[in-house]
Design a protein around this motif. Structure first.
Motif, PDB file in Angstrom:
ATOM      1  N   ARG A   1     -10.866  -4.153  57.262  1.00 50.75           N
ATOM      2  CA  ARG A   1     -10.328  -3.482  58.451  1.00 50.75           C
ATOM      3  C   ARG A   1     -10.308  -1.970  58.259  1.00 50.75           C
ATOM      4  N   THR A   2     -10.008  -1.536  57.042  1.00 57.72           N
ATOM      5  CA  THR A   2     -10.008  -0.103  56.747  1.00 57.72           C
ATOM      6  C   THR A   2     -11.399   0.484  56.925  1.00 57.72           C
ATOM      7  N   ALA A   3     -12.413  -0.210  56.421  1.00 60.75           N
ATOM      8  CA  ALA A   3     -13.787   0.268  56.570  1.00 60.75           C
ATOM      9  C   ALA A   3     -14.164   0.377  58.042  1.00 60.75           C
TER      10      ALA A   3
ATOM     11  N   VAL B   1      -8.273  -8.158  50.573  1.00 56.23           N
ATOM     12  CA  VAL B   1      -9.701  -8.026  50.876  1.00 56.23           C
ATOM     13  C   VAL B   1      -9.901  -7.840  52.379  1.00 56.23           C
ATOM     14  N   ALA B   2      -9.145  -8.585  53.180  1.00 56.82           N
ATOM     15  CA  ALA B   2      -9.244  -8.439  54.630  1.00 56.82           C
ATOM     16  C   ALA B   2      -8.814  -7.042  55.069  1.00 56.82           C
ATOM     17  N   ARG B   3      -7.790  -6.504  54.424  1.00 56.88           N
ATOM     18  CA  ARG B   3      -7.331  -5.154  54.765  1.00 56.88           C
ATOM     19  C   ARG B   3      -8.409  -4.120  54.444  1.00 56.88           C
TER      20      ARG B   3
ATOM     21  N   ALA C   1      -5.339   5.039  64.173  1.00 56.71           N
ATOM     22  CA  ALA C   1      -4.322   4.287  64.917  1.00 56.71           C
ATOM     23  C   ALA C   1      -4.493   2.791  64.682  1.00 56.71           C
ATOM     24  N   ARG C   2      -3.383   2.089  64.722  1.00 59.74           N
ATOM     25  CA  ARG C   2      -3.357   0.622  64.638  1.00 59.74           C
ATOM     26  C   ARG C   2      -4.005   0.094  63.350  1.00 59.74           C
ATOM     27  N   LEU C   3      -3.853   0.836  62.268  1.00 63.75           N
ATOM     28  CA  LEU C   3      -4.376   0.378  60.986  1.00 63.75           C
ATOM     29  C   LEU C   3      -3.227   0.259  59.992  1.00 63.75           C
TER      30      LEU C   3
END
Length: 322
Positions: free
Chosen positions: A76-78, A71-73, A133-135
């Protein structure tokens, strides 16, 4: 074909999972200062999605098997997509843990969905988007997902004979796909329907539900509209409009690859219904059995599967107990 399903009956001691999800949503919303009154259930399947009209938010109650890191990922993706000027729903607040469920909230982009052409264009835009980047983008493997879904099915969902038959069917289809796969990996959504996109009044079409988002073979996304036409009876004109927006029809341009994708997509769709009927919707048993029978008997396309109806128009009365 003899039924391969054993259907559990919901008793007075087993509350409707949607009611439990609504209670979790209410607790999480109140804890974060959001108003849950009149919450409208939009999606009732493995997860539960509610619109909070008084807060301008959409809340998602995840199944108890969902991991916090996943869920946290998604959040972060959004954030990364929005930073790259790609439209999606912005996360709001924090992830709550309530009644054994993870609950998160996003901005409500409204009840409207894009046209088929707009949806196709949105997906094309995603497939051309450079990797942010950085994802920490996960590698999406539809075949591995199907095997994992099959392994997670409870004995009450499918008989041993049905399980063995599905595994044999999947293995044959997966071997053929892996020998032929030729697409370059890119950002993919993984659950392509217009209901997983929104059309805000003041903006462009936006992609929703990033649960299956990741780095994968775009052929799966490209095949979704043609699959819906052949399996769920999607209007052929709507499919043509979708193709017009995306600019490519894999079923016409690469029919050999499309024919390799269909069995695996069919397995994933059947597994969804088997699990759904077993855990949440006993009334879906007949459709689950029909999908299983279609695959195991080798029935040719077109299939006559019922589309998944996940929208429930009723809302809890304002001020009522959840």
């Amino acid at each position: 074909m003899t039924s391969s399903l054993s259907v559990p009956l919901r008793t007075a001691e087993a509350p409707d999972p949607a009611d439990t999800a609504r209670q979790a949503l209410t607790d999480a919303a109140l804890d974060q200062g959001f108003d849950p009154d009149g919450a409208e259930l939009l999606h009732n399947a493995r997860n539960w999605v509610f619109r909070l009209p008084n807060s301008g938010l959409v809340g998602k109650v995840h199944s108890r098997s969902t991991h916090y890191s996943d869920v946290a990922r998604q959040a972060r993706t959004a954030d990364a997509l929005l930073a790259a000027d790609f439209p999606t729903a912005a996360p709001v607040g924090r992830i709550s843990v309530v009644r054994g469920h993870l609950v998160d909230f996003t901005k409500d982009l409204g009840p409207d969905h894009p046209s088929q052409r707009q949806h196709g264009a949105l997906l094309r835009r995603l497939h051309l988007l450079p990797r942010p980047a950085r994802l920490d983008i996960v590698r999406v493997d539809k075949v591995a997902r199907a095997y994992a879904r099959l392994d997670r099915l409870r004995p009450s969902a499918v008989s041993d004979t049905g399980r063995v038959g599905l595994r044999r069917f999947l293995t044959t289809a997966a071997d053929s796909y892996h020998q032929a796969r030729r697409s370059e990996l890119c950002l993919t959504h993984g659950d392509i329907t217009v209901t997983n996109a929104a059309l805000p009044e003041d903006g462009d079409a936006a992609l929703l539900d990033l649960e299956t988002f990741g780095l994968g073979d775009p052929a799966w996304d490209q095949a979704a509209s043609a699959f819906a036409r052949a399996v769920f009876g999607k209007d052929p004109q709507e499919h043509e409009e979708w193709v017009g927006g995306y600019g490519y029809d894999i079923a016409e341009a690469d029919p050999g690859m499309y024919e390799l994708l269909v069995p695996i997509m069919g397995v994933n769709s059947a597994l969804f219904y088997l699990d759904w009927a077993d855990r949440i919707r006993p009334e879906a048993r007949h459709e689950a059995e029909h999908r299983l029978d279609t695959l195991l008997t080798g029935r040719p396309l077109p299939w006559d599967w019922a589309p998944v109806h996940l929208v429930k128009p009723s809302a809890a009365p304002s001020g009522s107990a959840p």
